[in-house]
Design a protein around this motif. Structure first.
Motif, PDB file in Angstrom:
ATOM      1  N   ASN A  93     -13.224 -12.398 105.527  1.00  9.96           N
ATOM      2  CA  ASN A  93     -14.452 -12.132 104.780  1.00  9.96           C
ATOM      3  C   ASN A  93     -15.429 -11.392 105.697  1.00  9.96           C
ATOM      4  O   ASN A  93     -15.933 -11.971 106.663  1.00  9.96           O
ATOM      5  CB  ASN A  93     -15.053 -13.448 104.286  1.00  9.96           C
ATOM      6  CG  ASN A  93     -16.252 -13.240 103.397  1.00  9.96           C
ATOM      7  OD1 ASN A  93     -17.159 -12.482 103.712  1.00  9.96           O
ATOM      8  ND2 ASN A  93     -16.249 -13.937 102.278  1.00  9.96           N
ATOM      9  N   ALA A  94     -15.687 -10.140 105.382  1.00 12.23           N
ATOM     10  CA  ALA A  94     -16.576  -9.324 106.210  1.00 12.23           C
ATOM     11  C   ALA A  94     -18.028  -9.787 106.137  1.00 12.23           C
ATOM     12  O   ALA A  94     -18.785  -9.601 107.084  1.00 12.23           O
ATOM     13  CB  ALA A  94     -16.483  -7.858 105.793  1.00 12.23           C
ATOM     14  N   VAL A  95     -18.419 -10.396 105.034  1.00 12.06           N
ATOM     15  CA  VAL A  95     -19.805 -10.850 104.881  1.00 12.06           C
ATOM     16  C   VAL A  95     -20.098 -12.031 105.801  1.00 12.06           C
ATOM     17  O   VAL A  95     -21.100 -12.049 106.514  1.00 12.06           O
ATOM     18  CB  VAL A  95     -20.120 -11.209 103.414  1.00 12.06           C
ATOM     19  CG1 VAL A  95     -21.498 -11.808 103.275  1.00 12.06           C
ATOM     20  CG2 VAL A  95     -19.959  -9.984 102.518  1.00 12.06           C
ATOM     21  N   THR A  96     -19.211 -13.016 105.803  1.00 16.66           N
ATOM     22  CA  THR A  96     -19.414 -14.196 106.650  1.00 16.66           C
ATOM     23  C   THR A  96     -18.870 -14.001 108.063  1.00 16.66           C
ATOM     24  O   THR A  96     -19.139 -14.798 108.948  1.00 16.66           O
ATOM     25  CB  THR A  96     -18.733 -15.437 106.045  1.00 16.66           C
ATOM     26  OG1 THR A  96     -17.319 -15.214 105.999  1.00 16.66           O
ATOM     27  CG2 THR A  96     -19.279 -15.739 104.661  1.00 16.66           C
ATOM     28  N   ARG A  97     -18.053 -12.950 108.236  1.00 16.82           N
ATOM     29  CA  ARG A  97     -17.379 -12.651 109.506  1.00 16.82           C
ATOM     30  C   ARG A  97     -16.423 -13.769 109.913  1.00 16.82           C
ATOM     31  O   ARG A  97     -16.246 -14.064 111.092  1.00 16.82           O
ATOM     32  CB  ARG A  97     -18.394 -12.375 110.610  1.00 16.82           C
ATOM     33  CG  ARG A  97     -19.228 -11.161 110.340  1.00 16.82           C
ATOM     34  CD  ARG A  97     -20.195 -10.897 111.449  1.00 16.82           C
ATOM     35  NE  ARG A  97     -20.928  -9.666 111.153  1.00 16.82           N
ATOM     36  CZ  ARG A  97     -21.840  -9.171 111.935  1.00 16.82           C
ATOM     37  NH1 ARG A  97     -22.147  -9.761 113.060  1.00 16.82           N
ATOM     38  NH2 ARG A  97     -22.465  -8.072 111.608  1.00 16.82           N
ATOM     39  N   ASN A  98     -15.806 -14.385 108.915  1.00 22.31           N
ATOM     40  CA  ASN A  98     -14.834 -15.454 109.156  1.00 22.31           C
ATOM     41  C   ASN A  98     -13.450 -15.028 108.697  1.00 22.31           C
ATOM     42  O   ASN A  98     -13.309 -14.263 107.744  1.00 22.31           O
ATOM     43  CB  ASN A  98     -15.216 -16.721 108.387  1.00 22.31           C
ATOM     44  CG  ASN A  98     -16.403 -17.425 108.995  1.00 22.31           C
ATOM     45  OD1 ASN A  98     -16.630 -17.373 110.192  1.00 22.31           O
ATOM     46  ND2 ASN A  98     -17.177 -18.079 108.155  1.00 22.31           N
ATOM     47  N   ILE A  99     -12.451 -15.581 109.375  1.00 20.23           N
ATOM     48  CA  ILE A  99     -11.064 -15.434 108.956  1.00 20.23           C
ATOM     49  C   ILE A  99     -10.493 -16.836 108.848  1.00 20.23           C
ATOM     50  O   ILE A  99     -10.558 -17.622 109.799  1.00 20.23           O
ATOM     51  CB  ILE A  99     -10.235 -14.618 109.960  1.00 20.23           C
ATOM     52  CG1 ILE A  99     -10.811 -13.219 110.110  1.00 20.23           C
ATOM     53  CG2 ILE A  99      -8.785 -14.540 109.518  1.00 20.23           C
ATOM     54  CD1 ILE A  99     -10.095 -12.384 111.135  1.00 20.23           C
ATOM     55  N   LEU A 100      -9.948 -17.150 107.676  1.00 21.13           N
ATOM     56  CA  LEU A 100      -9.295 -18.440 107.452  1.00 21.13           C
ATOM     57  C   LEU A 100      -7.793 -18.193 107.477  1.00 21.13           C
ATOM     58  O   LEU A 100      -7.285 -17.346 106.739  1.00 21.13           O
ATOM     59  CB  LEU A 100      -9.717 -19.033 106.112  1.00 21.13           C
ATOM     60  CG  LEU A 100      -9.069 -20.362 105.749  1.00 21.13           C
ATOM     61  CD1 LEU A 100      -9.438 -21.452 106.759  1.00 21.13           C
ATOM     62  CD2 LEU A 100      -9.489 -20.771 104.340  1.00 21.13           C
ATOM     63  N   ILE A 101      -7.103 -18.929 108.348  1.00 24.91           N
ATOM     64  CA  ILE A 101      -5.669 -18.739 108.535  1.00 24.91           C
ATOM     65  C   ILE A 101      -4.951 -20.055 108.268  1.00 24.91           C
ATOM     66  O   ILE A 101      -5.283 -21.077 108.866  1.00 24.91           O
ATOM     67  CB  ILE A 101      -5.350 -18.262 109.964  1.00 24.91           C
ATOM     68  CG1 ILE A 101      -6.180 -17.020 110.300  1.00 24.91           C
ATOM     69  CG2 ILE A 101      -3.860 -17.998 110.125  1.00 24.91           C
ATOM     70  CD1 ILE A 101      -6.185 -16.673 111.774  1.00 24.91           C
ATOM     71  N   HIS A 102      -3.960 -20.011 107.369  1.00 21.65           N
ATOM     72  CA  HIS A 102      -3.072 -21.149 107.107  1.00 21.65           C
ATOM     73  C   HIS A 102      -1.751 -20.826 107.797  1.00 21.65           C
ATOM     74  O   HIS A 102      -1.201 -19.735 107.604  1.00 21.65           O
ATOM     75  CB  HIS A 102      -2.850 -21.331 105.601  1.00 21.65           C
ATOM     76  CG  HIS A 102      -4.097 -21.717 104.874  1.00 21.65           C
ATOM     77  ND1 HIS A 102      -4.418 -23.024 104.610  1.00 21.65           N
ATOM     78  CD2 HIS A 102      -5.107 -20.977 104.377  1.00 21.65           C
ATOM     79  CE1 HIS A 102      -5.574 -23.068 103.966  1.00 21.65           C
ATOM     80  NE2 HIS A 102      -6.018 -21.832 103.818  1.00 21.65           N
ATOM     81  N   TYR A 103      -1.250 -21.773 108.578  1.00 22.65           N
ATOM     82  CA  TYR A 103      -0.064 -21.504 109.383  1.00 22.65           C
ATOM     83  C   TYR A 103       0.784 -22.765 109.539  1.00 22.65           C
ATOM     84  O   TYR A 103       0.334 -23.880 109.280  1.00 22.65           O
ATOM     85  CB  TYR A 103      -0.468 -20.970 110.760  1.00 22.65           C
ATOM     86  CG  TYR A 103      -1.289 -21.954 111.564  1.00 22.65           C
ATOM     87  CD1 TYR A 103      -0.681 -22.827 112.453  1.00 22.65           C
ATOM     88  CD2 TYR A 103      -2.667 -22.036 111.415  1.00 22.65           C
ATOM     89  CE1 TYR A 103      -1.429 -23.751 113.191  1.00 22.65           C
ATOM     90  CE2 TYR A 103      -3.419 -22.948 112.140  1.00 22.65           C
ATOM     91  CZ  TYR A 103      -2.791 -23.799 113.013  1.00 22.65           C
ATOM     92  OH  TYR A 103      -3.523 -24.718 113.724  1.00 22.65           O
ATOM     93  N   ASP A 104       2.010 -22.557 109.984  1.00 22.97           N
ATOM     94  CA  ASP A 104       2.931 -23.652 110.285  1.00 22.97           C
ATOM     95  C   ASP A 104       2.657 -24.076 111.733  1.00 22.97           C
ATOM     96  O   ASP A 104       2.922 -23.313 112.665  1.00 22.97           O
ATOM     97  CB  ASP A 104       4.369 -23.162 110.136  1.00 22.97           C
ATOM     98  CG  ASP A 104       5.397 -24.203 110.516  1.00 22.97           C
ATOM     99  OD1 ASP A 104       5.029 -25.302 111.011  1.00 22.97           O
ATOM    100  OD2 ASP A 104       6.592 -23.928 110.330  1.00 22.97           O
ATOM    101  N   PRO A 105       2.123 -25.282 111.944  1.00 25.21           N
ATOM    102  CA  PRO A 105       1.781 -25.707 113.306  1.00 25.21           C
ATOM    103  C   PRO A 105       2.992 -25.870 114.226  1.00 25.21           C
ATOM    104  O   PRO A 105       2.836 -25.922 115.446  1.00 25.21           O
ATOM    105  CB  PRO A 105       1.048 -27.027 113.107  1.00 25.21           C
ATOM    106  CG  PRO A 105       1.400 -27.487 111.745  1.00 25.21           C
ATOM    107  CD  PRO A 105       1.760 -26.281 110.945  1.00 25.21           C
TER     108      PRO A 105
END
Length: 82
Positions: free
Chosen positions: A36-48
């Motif tokens: 999200n460029a507005v919040t400057r966040n990246i949410l990543i879902h991954y296999d730990p």
């Protein structure tokens, strides 16, 4: 929450969110990425069991330092990953 990380990119300037999503999605073990460029966040879902925050941060650094992605000024990358 295990298998999920949110990275705040304080230095995000001109990167297309879709480019960031594609670059991080190419990392082994990543299931889904939302930038999200507005919040400057990246949410990543991954296999730990396959990857984790250090590898994801490294992938992001590699993306931001790629020749086509280099900012015009070196100060643009200051605080990129927090």
């Amino acid at each position: 929450m295990q298998g999920r990380v949110r990275l705040h990119l304080a230095g995000w300037t001109d990167a297309d969110p879709a480019e960031l999503e594609r670059a991080l999605s190419a990392t082994a073990g990543v299931h889904r990425v939302s930038a999200n460029a507005v919040t400057r966040n990246i949410l990543i879902h991954y296999d730990p069991d396959a990857t984790g925050p250090p590898a994801l941060q490294q992938a992001l650094r590699a993306f931001s330092s790629a020749p086509a992605r280099r900012p015009a000024k070196s100060s643009d990358t200051a605080g990129l990953i927090q």
